[in-house]
Design an enzyme around this catalytic site. Structure first.
Site, PDB file in Angstrom:
ATOM      1  N   LYS A  46       0.851  -1.192   0.000  1.00 18.67           N
ATOM      2  CA  LYS A  46       0.000   0.000   0.000  1.00 18.67           C
ATOM      3  C   LYS A  46       0.882   1.235   0.000  1.00 18.67           C
ATOM      4  CE  LYS A  46      -4.164   1.912   0.584  1.00 18.67           C
ATOM      5  NZ  LYS A  46      -3.792   3.215   0.013  1.00 18.67           N
ATOM      6  N   CYS A 133      -2.132  10.569  -6.285  1.00 17.57           N
ATOM      7  CA  CYS A 133      -3.320  10.207  -5.513  1.00 17.57           C
ATOM      8  C   CYS A 133      -4.374  11.301  -5.656  1.00 17.57           C
ATOM      9  CB  CYS A 133      -2.981  10.010  -4.036  1.00 17.57           C
ATOM     10  SG  CYS A 133      -4.434   9.521  -3.077  1.00 17.57           S
TER      11      CYS A 133
END
Length: 314
Positions: A46, A133
């Site tokens: 992650k 992101c």
């Protein structure tokens, strides 16, 4: 002869090109171990921040008929959690490839701090710097600011000597492909990952006349079948513009072996699976392997290198 999916990437040998997309099935050590034991050729952690993050309020992921919308907000267990895991993994599996390690600092300074820690560690794998992101409220995507991207990479490569790739958002204009590639070509990047989700889409539930996720009033990153044409365009756009030493990881809309074949044909070397992994679980990799092998066998290809990047134009 049956098709071989063996893949060389950055001088390392992988049984096949498939990986998880960072953010999917990689939050916890248990999930990472499931990836390790799956048919995926490689896997990635992650995207981590310096300290643990809960992420955005739920519901923050919603399955749609052609993919998904999410606004996760970088939930993760913190940088040290994942660094300890990958260091332990490479100690326990000296003959295996170390997992890819993804970082996504909340600022330039945080990114530099995390990368310095990786550089100073015993980590011998590949690092991915997430510049894309789209789901942290108030935080823009770094890679859409070309000046800041060049500034950050200049600072990174003043000290970072290990293999480093960057995860990019989708670009939609040839001028942006040209500008981004001209910057990326200045640095000894190992690869670029195309693409992260298409940011700030909106999905409406007809019955409730409402959005379907809570964060950002329903705005979120779009993934799955919706984004495959955009992902292929970005893979191809950068494959034809970047130095040959910079490899491409293709991400976006890989649901079938045909989708995987198309990414490879456009120039990808490795492939990451996001939405379909979320929906189907780690068994998706075995299915994709068989489907890609079947296509290659029908076409008479014995290796991926025979067709990688060889997309024809009219």
């Amino acid at each position: 002869m049956s098709a071989s999916l063996r893949t060389e990437f950055l001088g390392r040998q992988y049984e096949n090109p498939f990986m998880n997309a960072s953010g999917v099935h990689c939050l916890t050590i248990d999930e990472l171990e499931e990836l390790s034991n799956s048919k995926a050729g490689a896997f990635i952690t992650k995207s981590s921040t310096e300290v643990e993050r809960e992420g955005n309020p739920e519901p923050r992921y919603y399955s749609t008929p052609l993919g998904s919308i999410n606004s996760m907000g970088l939930p993760n267990r913190g940088f040290k959690y994942y660094l300890d895991y990958v260091l332990d993994y490479q100690d326990k599996h000296p003959a295996a490839n170390t997992p890819f390690f993804s970082v996504a600092g909340m600022s330039i300074d945080e990114n530099l701090k995390l990368l310095r820690a990786i550089q100073d560690s015993a980590f011998d794998g590949v690092t991915e710097l997430n510049l894309s992101c789209p789901n942290v409220p108030g935080k823009p995507q770094l890679a859409y600011d070309f000046e800041v991207t060049e500034e950050l990479l200049s600072k990174v490569f003043s000290f970072f000597k290990k293999p480093l790739g960057v995860k990019l958002p989708p670009y939609f204009d040839f001028a942006h492909f040209d500008t981004a590639a001209s910057i990326l070509n200045k640095f000894p990047l190992a690869y670029v990952n195309c693409i992260n989700s298409v940011g700030n889409g909106l999905y409406v539930d007809l019955e409730t006349e409402s959005v379907v996720i809570k964060p950002k009033n329903g705005f979120g990153g779009i993934g799955g079948e919706y984004v495959k044409p955009t992902a292929l365009a970005n893979v191809r756009g950068f494959y034809t513009r970047l130095n040959s030493s910079i490899k491409i990881i293709g991400t976006g809309g890989i649901r079938t072996g045909q989708d995987a074949f198309e990414h490879l044909l456009c120039g990808a070397t490795m492939l990451q699976v996001g939405t379909e992994l979320y929906e189907e679980g780690v068994s998706v990799f075995e299915r994709l392997l068989h489907e890609l092998e079947d296509i290659m066998n029908k076409k008479g290809y014995t290796s991926i290198d025979e067709f990688r990047g060889k997309l024809s134009s009219l």
